[in-house]
Motif scaffolding. Structure first.
Motif, PDB file in Angstrom:
ATOM      1  N   GLN A   1      -4.155  -7.429   8.422  1.00 16.78           N
ATOM      2  CA  GLN A   1      -4.866  -5.952   8.461  1.00 16.78           C
ATOM      3  C   GLN A   1      -4.970  -5.563   9.648  1.00 16.78           C
ATOM      4  O   GLN A   1      -4.836  -4.640  10.268  1.00 16.78           O
ATOM      5  CB  GLN A   1      -5.655  -5.756   7.245  1.00 16.78           C
ATOM      6  CG  GLN A   1      -5.759  -4.489   7.357  1.00 16.78           C
ATOM      7  CD  GLN A   1      -7.118  -3.800   6.234  1.00 16.78           C
ATOM      8  OE1 GLN A   1      -7.961  -4.556   6.222  1.00 16.78           O
ATOM      9  NE2 GLN A   1      -6.829  -2.703   5.706  1.00 16.78           N
TER      10      GLN A   1
ATOM     11  N   ASN B   1      -0.449   4.002   0.892  1.00 14.34           N
ATOM     12  CA  ASN B   1      -0.937   5.121   1.664  1.00 14.34           C
ATOM     13  C   ASN B   1      -0.429   5.021   3.198  1.00 14.34           C
ATOM     14  O   ASN B   1       0.092   3.950   3.444  1.00 14.34           O
ATOM     15  CB  ASN B   1      -2.306   5.164   1.696  1.00 14.34           C
ATOM     16  CG  ASN B   1      -3.281   5.343   0.319  1.00 14.34           C
ATOM     17  OD1 ASN B   1      -2.804   6.395   0.028  1.00 14.34           O
ATOM     18  ND2 ASN B   1      -3.980   4.529  -0.111  1.00 14.34           N
TER      19      ASN B   1
ATOM     20  N   CYS C   1      -2.216   5.386   6.328  1.00  9.29           N
ATOM     21  CA  CYS C   1      -3.481   5.516   7.294  1.00  9.29           C
ATOM     22  C   CYS C   1      -3.017   5.102   8.464  1.00  9.29           C
ATOM     23  O   CYS C   1      -2.437   4.103   8.791  1.00  9.29           O
ATOM     24  CB  CYS C   1      -4.430   4.623   6.692  1.00  9.29           C
ATOM     25  SG  CYS C   1      -5.031   4.767   4.844  1.00  9.29           S
TER      26      CYS C   1
ATOM     27  N   GLY D   1      -4.625  -3.584  -0.830  1.00  9.35           N
ATOM     28  CA  GLY D   1      -4.119  -2.145  -0.404  1.00  9.35           C
ATOM     29  C   GLY D   1      -3.998  -1.500  -1.836  1.00  9.35           C
ATOM     30  O   GLY D   1      -4.597  -1.905  -2.896  1.00  9.35           O
ATOM     31  N   GLU D   2      -3.622  -0.329  -1.681  1.00 14.46           N
ATOM     32  CA  GLU D   2      -3.726   0.645  -2.714  1.00 14.46           C
ATOM     33  C   GLU D   2      -2.100   0.790  -3.296  1.00 14.46           C
ATOM     34  O   GLU D   2      -1.449   1.577  -2.809  1.00 14.46           O
ATOM     35  CB  GLU D   2      -4.217   2.154  -2.477  1.00 14.46           C
ATOM     36  CG  GLU D   2      -4.236   2.932  -3.713  1.00 14.46           C
ATOM     37  CD  GLU D   2      -5.067   4.174  -3.509  1.00 14.46           C
ATOM     38  OE1 GLU D   2      -5.514   4.420  -2.608  1.00 14.46           O
ATOM     39  OE2 GLU D   2      -5.122   4.950  -4.485  1.00 14.46           O
TER      40      GLU D   2
ATOM     41  N   TYR E   1      -4.039   4.270  11.294  1.00 16.83           N
ATOM     42  CA  TYR E   1      -4.971   3.233  11.779  1.00 16.83           C
ATOM     43  C   TYR E   1      -5.006   1.651  11.335  1.00 16.83           C
ATOM     44  O   TYR E   1      -5.588   0.855  11.742  1.00 16.83           O
ATOM     45  CB  TYR E   1      -6.510   3.659  11.997  1.00 16.83           C
ATOM     46  CG  TYR E   1      -6.864   4.004  10.684  1.00 16.83           C
ATOM     47  CD1 TYR E   1      -7.508   2.886   9.713  1.00 16.83           C
ATOM     48  CD2 TYR E   1      -7.185   5.204  10.284  1.00 16.83           C
ATOM     49  CE1 TYR E   1      -7.856   3.393   8.426  1.00 16.83           C
ATOM     50  CE2 TYR E   1      -7.634   5.585   9.078  1.00 16.83           C
ATOM     51  CZ  TYR E   1      -7.877   4.920   8.182  1.00 16.83           C
ATOM     52  OH  TYR E   1      -8.261   5.011   6.974  1.00 16.83           O
ATOM     53  N   CYS E   2      -3.945   1.699  10.185  1.00 19.76           N
ATOM     54  CA  CYS E   2      -4.063   0.359   9.290  1.00 19.76           C
ATOM     55  C   CYS E   2      -2.847  -0.551   9.564  1.00 19.76           C
ATOM     56  O   CYS E   2      -1.694   0.304   9.256  1.00 19.76           O
ATOM     57  CB  CYS E   2      -4.558   0.654   8.148  1.00 19.76           C
ATOM     58  SG  CYS E   2      -4.371  -0.763   7.048  1.00 19.76           S
TER      59      CYS E   2
ATOM     60  N   LYS F   1      -5.021   8.544  -0.698  1.00 18.41           N
ATOM     61  CA  LYS F   1      -6.467   8.263   0.156  1.00 18.41           C
ATOM     62  C   LYS F   1      -6.510   9.689   0.696  1.00 18.41           C
ATOM     63  O   LYS F   1      -7.691   9.920   1.643  1.00 18.41           O
ATOM     64  CB  LYS F   1      -6.127   7.432   1.188  1.00 18.41           C
ATOM     65  CG  LYS F   1      -7.395   7.003   1.812  1.00 18.41           C
ATOM     66  CD  LYS F   1      -7.635   5.432   2.681  1.00 18.41           C
ATOM     67  CE  LYS F   1      -8.690   5.286   3.337  1.00 18.41           C
ATOM     68  NZ  LYS F   1      -8.678   4.047   3.973  1.00 18.41           N
TER      69      LYS F   1
ATOM     70  N   CYS G   1       0.701  -1.180   0.039  1.00 25.22           N
ATOM     71  CA  CYS G   1       0.115   0.016   0.114  1.00 25.22           C
ATOM     72  C   CYS G   1       0.951   1.167  -0.207  1.00 25.22           C
ATOM     73  O   CYS G   1       1.961   1.488   0.859  1.00 25.22           O
ATOM     74  CB  CYS G   1      -0.927  -0.017   1.244  1.00 25.22           C
ATOM     75  SG  CYS G   1      -2.285   1.272   0.882  1.00 25.22           S
TER      76      CYS G   1
ATOM     77  N   PHE H   1      -1.686  -2.202   7.000  1.00 25.26           N
ATOM     78  CA  PHE H   1      -1.076  -2.247   5.889  1.00 25.26           C
ATOM     79  C   PHE H   1      -0.209  -0.963   5.429  1.00 25.26           C
ATOM     80  O   PHE H   1       0.235  -0.802   4.545  1.00 25.26           O
ATOM     81  CB  PHE H   1      -1.874  -2.567   4.847  1.00 25.26           C
ATOM     82  CG  PHE H   1      -2.595  -3.879   4.849  1.00 25.26           C
ATOM     83  CD1 PHE H   1      -2.043  -5.051   5.998  1.00 25.26           C
ATOM     84  CD2 PHE H   1      -3.505  -4.232   4.029  1.00 25.26           C
ATOM     85  CE1 PHE H   1      -2.570  -6.200   5.639  1.00 25.26           C
ATOM     86  CE2 PHE H   1      -4.076  -5.640   4.214  1.00 25.26           C
ATOM     87  CZ  PHE H   1      -3.544  -6.640   4.950  1.00 25.26           C
ATOM     88  N   ASN H   2      -0.510  -0.043   6.390  1.00 24.76           N
ATOM     89  CA  ASN H   2       0.210   1.564   6.405  1.00 24.76           C
ATOM     90  C   ASN H   2       1.726   1.322   5.464  1.00 24.76           C
ATOM     91  O   ASN H   2       2.499   0.296   6.186  1.00 24.76           O
ATOM     92  CB  ASN H   2       0.148   2.002   7.731  1.00 24.76           C
ATOM     93  CG  ASN H   2       0.856   3.267   7.650  1.00 24.76           C
ATOM     94  OD1 ASN H   2       1.783   3.823   6.968  1.00 24.76           O
ATOM     95  ND2 ASN H   2       0.405   4.318   8.718  1.00 24.76           N
TER      96      ASN H   2
HETATM   97  S1  SF4 Z   1      -4.754  -0.589   3.016  1.00 22.32           S
HETATM   98 FE1  SF4 Z   1      -6.266   0.808   3.035  1.00 22.32          FE
HETATM   99  S2  SF4 Z   1      -6.682   1.216   5.089  1.00 22.32           S
HETATM  100 FE2  SF4 Z   1      -4.596   0.334   4.993  1.00 22.32          FE
HETATM  101  S3  SF4 Z   1      -2.979   1.871   4.642  1.00 22.32           S
HETATM  102 FE3  SF4 Z   1      -3.639   1.098   2.598  1.00 22.32          FE
HETATM  103  S4  SF4 Z   1      -5.481   2.661   2.039  1.00 22.32           S
HETATM  104 FE4  SF4 Z   1      -5.119   2.685   4.324  1.00 22.32          FE
END
Ligand code: SF4
Length: 368
Positions: free
Chosen positions: A336, A86, A88, A129-130, A90-91, A198, A84, A93-94
């Motif tokens: 996750q 991104n 985030c 993830g992104e 709280y995640c 995101k 990923c 996968f950050n």
């Molecule tokens: S998987 Fe989704 S929630 Fe987790 S870091 Fe990536 S975009 Fe953010």
């Protein structure tokens, strides 16, 4: 017109003052009404409504029976990649978390699909993830083609796409979209999404609408409880779902109630959603929107989910693994988030049946 304009209308609204002025009488009147307005919805979300949970539960139970019968649909998630770009906070996968990353190739997706299909569940939810260099449209389309061989319904919970991209996936058999706004509070949204695609609040906010415009059969929204003020988040999420239901009559709109669980990175929530308030929100959603689908995932504890059955929930995940490749024994990635209800599909099915509810494995099949 987008939902953002409705959010803007509430910008100067003093939620705390409204909630603190709600009376028992207001709550009881709102419960009894047949068609509720947004003020009734606020009344049901207020602290005062906690005095009337039994009356709310009776009404919610009746409305759920009327609209859905005694049924619970089951779905199972498949995570295909935890790369990923991104951040985030709280995640698990950050991008910044030092975790075991894994990206399934098509052969591995098929192996997972075969394993998952053995559970008998026909609805699968594809998550990733992104990381657009790895998770291209071509990859997603190939993954969907594989999943369609084993499942009647394929939904996606992935990064936001354009309408045409949703349409392309729909043509291959995708029929549902789940996308959480995480928080409707723009400032908090900016604080918890440190960088990456995101970070764009508005683009994400309009995503469920793009899914509905693409003609997807179901669109599920949600807010991640724990990021913003609880009652405000529940209200703005409910209003979002209502906006979509009123505007896109051919789309089945759903709402999900994820609350923050432990994940890699150790994010601590500022607003803890306790069980009683969680139940209150489900009841308020149901009474405000009798036809909305309500999903509760395996983030929640087994006995808690069992008790939610009669209160308005219509969809459960079951047998879930939140790691990539998690359904096969060897070489799993980091999860996750932590699963709380780790029962097998058979165990969940027998619990549902023991409460005289019918399990829906399949209520839909798109022939492509
Ligand atoms: S998987 Fe989704 S929630 Fe987790 S870091 Fe990536 S975009 Fe953010």
């Amino acid at each position: 017109m987008s939902y953002y304009e409705i959010i803007k209308k509430f910008e100067g609204f003093d939620f705390d003052a409204y909630f603190s002025n709600v009376t028992d009488e207001d709550v009881l009147k709102s419960i009894q009404k047949e068609k509720l307005n947004h003020l009734d919805f606020l009344n049901l979300l207020s602290d005062k409504a906690k005095n009337h949970l039994e009356a709310m539960a009776r009404k919610a139970h009746m409305l759920t029976r009327q609209n859905f019968g005694r049924t619970i649909s089951l779905y199972i998630p498949i995570y295909v990649s935890n790369y990923c770009t991104n951040k985030c906070v709280y995640c698990g996968f950050n991008q910044e978390n030092n975790i075991k990353r894994k990206h399934l190739n098509l052969e591995e997706i098929e192996k997972e699909a075969i394993e998952i299909a053995k559970t008998g569940i026909k609805h699968i939810l594809l998550l990733t993830g992104e990381a657009k260099e790895l998770i291209t449209m071509e990859y997603l389309m190939d993954a969907v083609k594989i999943l369609k061989k084993y499942f009647a319904s394929v939904s996606i919970e992935i990064f936001p796409l354009e309408i045409e991209e949703y349409q392309a996936l729909k043509e291959l058999g995708v029929d549902g979209l789940t996308i959480y706004q995480e928080t409707y509070n723009e400032e908090i949204y900016d604080e918890v999404h440190l960088s990456g695609q995101k970070k764009n609040y508005l683009y994400r906010l309009n995503t469920p609408e793009r899914g509905a415009k693409a003609g997807l059969r179901t669109v599920t929204t949600g807010t991640l409880f724990g990021l913003g003020k609880l009652k405000e988040e529940a209200f703005l999420n409910g209003m979002h779902a209502k906006y979509l239901m009123d505007k896109y009559l051919g789309t089945e709109v759903g709402i999900s109630l994820p609350r923050i669980n432990n994940a890699e990175g150790g994010f601590q929530t500022k607003y803890q959603l306790d069980d009683k308030t969680f139940v209150q929100f489900i009841l308020a959603y149901r009474i405000f929107m009798p036809k909305v689908g309500i999903t509760v995932s395996t983030r929640e504890r087994a006995e808690f989910r069992d008790n939610l059955l009669k209160l308005g929930v219509t969809k459960f995940s079951a047998g879930s693994k939140t790691s990539v490749g998690g359904y096969q024994e060897e070489d799993k990635s980091t999860e996750q988030f932590e699963i709380s209800d780790s029962r097998s599909v058979e165990e969940i099915v027998s619990m549902i049946k023991s409460k005289n509810y019918q399990v829906i494995y399949k209520d839909w099949e798109l022939i492509v």
